[in-house]
Design a protein around this motif. Structure first.
Motif, PDB file in Angstrom:
ATOM      1  N   VAL A 103       1.013  -0.627   0.086  1.00  0.00           N
ATOM      2  CA  VAL A 103      -0.341   0.248   0.141  1.00  0.00           C
ATOM      3  C   VAL A 103       1.097   1.235   0.035  1.00  0.00           C
ATOM      4  CG1 VAL A 103      -2.052   0.871   0.843  1.00  0.00           C
ATOM      5  CG2 VAL A 103      -1.992  -1.122   1.024  1.00  0.00           C
ATOM      6  N   SER A 104       1.673   1.413   0.540  1.00  0.00           N
ATOM      7  CA  SER A 104       2.743   2.258   0.670  1.00  0.00           C
ATOM      8  C   SER A 104       3.571   2.477  -1.035  1.00  0.00           C
ATOM      9  CB  SER A 104       4.025   2.054   1.634  1.00  0.00           C
ATOM     10  OG  SER A 104       4.066   1.625   3.221  1.00  0.00           O
TER      11      SER A 104
ATOM     12  N   ALA B 269       0.053   4.078  -2.208  1.00  0.00           N
ATOM     13  CA  ALA B 269       0.081   5.590  -2.542  1.00  0.00           C
ATOM     14  C   ALA B 269       1.052   6.782  -2.916  1.00  0.00           C
ATOM     15  CB  ALA B 269       0.178   5.697  -0.842  1.00  0.00           C
TER      16      ALA B 269
ATOM     17  N   LYS C 219       0.090   6.986   2.344  1.00  0.00           N
ATOM     18  CA  LYS C 219      -0.718   6.153   3.194  1.00  0.00           C
ATOM     19  C   LYS C 219      -1.955   6.083   3.532  1.00  0.00           C
ATOM     20  CE  LYS C 219       1.182   2.226   5.595  1.00  0.00           C
ATOM     21  NZ  LYS C 219       2.305   1.918   6.149  1.00  0.00           N
TER      22      LYS C 219
ATOM     23  N   TYR D 218      -5.318   4.573   3.404  1.00  0.00           N
ATOM     24  CA  TYR D 218      -6.064   3.747   4.173  1.00  0.00           C
ATOM     25  C   TYR D 218      -7.695   4.441   4.830  1.00  0.00           C
ATOM     26  CZ  TYR D 218      -2.644   0.554   4.651  1.00  0.00           C
ATOM     27  OH  TYR D 218      -1.876  -0.947   4.311  1.00  0.00           O
TER      28      TYR D 218
END
Lengths: 205, 205
Positions: A41-42, A45, A52, A56
């Motif tokens: 996800v990092s 993003a 990030k 989320y």
């Protein structure tokens, strides 16, 4: 603070579902280049220019984003099936077209992009929710066609409807599931016609 | 020089096919512990107490050994199918039993040993010769049953025999191919009965 976050916080700007769509579009693009499995996800993003924490805010996990992408892909397949049977009255012809369209659309959409195929693989292997819902809807469509054929006297009525539906679904299933479909590519030209003809013979009154 | 090599060279001792069987038995044992993929012919030779050159006297590659193991496994499956249909006269009942026995034997023999499953995987993915021969024999058995049913008037005769055979084979195929079968385990209880009943309805005159 990112402009969009500021706008959301202030209650103006794009609605949450628009931002979700935006993230999904950017993530689809990103995954198709770098693969779903290896991306965090990092990474995602960063690459799409959001924090990030912001991502989320809209998705609880990478899988949640994957599920939206997977759902979009399945919706496209369903749209093509829908289009193929639209306006067709004869249940037998509907069934033929459903077999043909679902096999062709699955092949095209699951394998169009090797990197995005990773999502289809995870989805099928881990039985993600959009997959289960899709399978149920397809099974219902099959059952509807069978019921229609029974009502107009084109199909036999001795076999319990549930049993007939489950059996027809099992015949089609290897071509709907991407993990299985990859091993049937050599049969993909002939399978829809051969199998729908066999199924129609099994349905004759 | 190893005693056996000396014996072979001298033209005495066990026949070549016996030594091949011995190597295959030892290799099966070894692969089932250490896996097929990661093992080299050197590892194997060392572990079973032969020289690498000696193993290469009988098998040109690791795959050649794998093919023998794979062939043995497929022969067991075929033996079980054979046994299941033996003495059965009615073609319909033969077909039912063939579906049931082939699905059950495939599940048991492909998945009995996770490490040996690697061989089944490679064999199916790379279309090894024993796999192709096995598939052809099964297709022929199906065709024979269909012909029998046509001859005695139990099955319809309008569909070209080839077409009917290919279609029935396609229905059964996802349960014969280990790569596909692994994704059908949740249907394995119901599939043989559901699918053979559907196929039999499709064959009714």
């Amino acid at each position: 603070m990112n402009t969009q976050v500021a706008q959301i916080t202030a209650g103006r700007g794009p609605a949450a579902h628009e931002i979700r769509d935006q993230i999904v579009a950017a993530a689809t693009e990103h995954f198709s280049h770098y693969g779903y499995e290896k991306t965090t996800v990092s990474d995602l993003a960063k690459a799409i220019g959001f924090s990030k924490a912001y991502v989320y805010k809209f998705f609880e996990s990478k899988q949640a984003i994957g599920e939206m992408i997977c759902g979009n892909c399945l919706a496209k397949i369903e749209g093509e099936i829908q289009q193929a049977v639209e306006g067709v009255d004869q249940p037998a012809e509907k069934l033929r077209r459903m077999f043909k369209a679902s096999v062709e659309a699955s092949q095209r959409l699951f394998f169009q992009d090797r990197k995005l195929y990773e999502i289809a693989e995870s989805a099928a292997a881990e039985r993600w929710q959009p997959v289960l819902a899709y399978e149920n809807r397809l099974r219902s469509s099959l059952q509807e066609i069978l019921q229609q054929g029974r009502d107009c006297g084109d199909f036999e009525r001795k076999t319990p409807l549930d049993e007939a539906t489950n059996a027809v679904y099992l015949v089609l299933r290897p071509y709907l599931n991407p993990l299985m479909l990859q091993y049937s590519l050599e049969y993909i030209e002939q399978a829809p016609a051969l199998l729908s003809s066999l199924v129609l013979r099994s349905l004759s009154p």
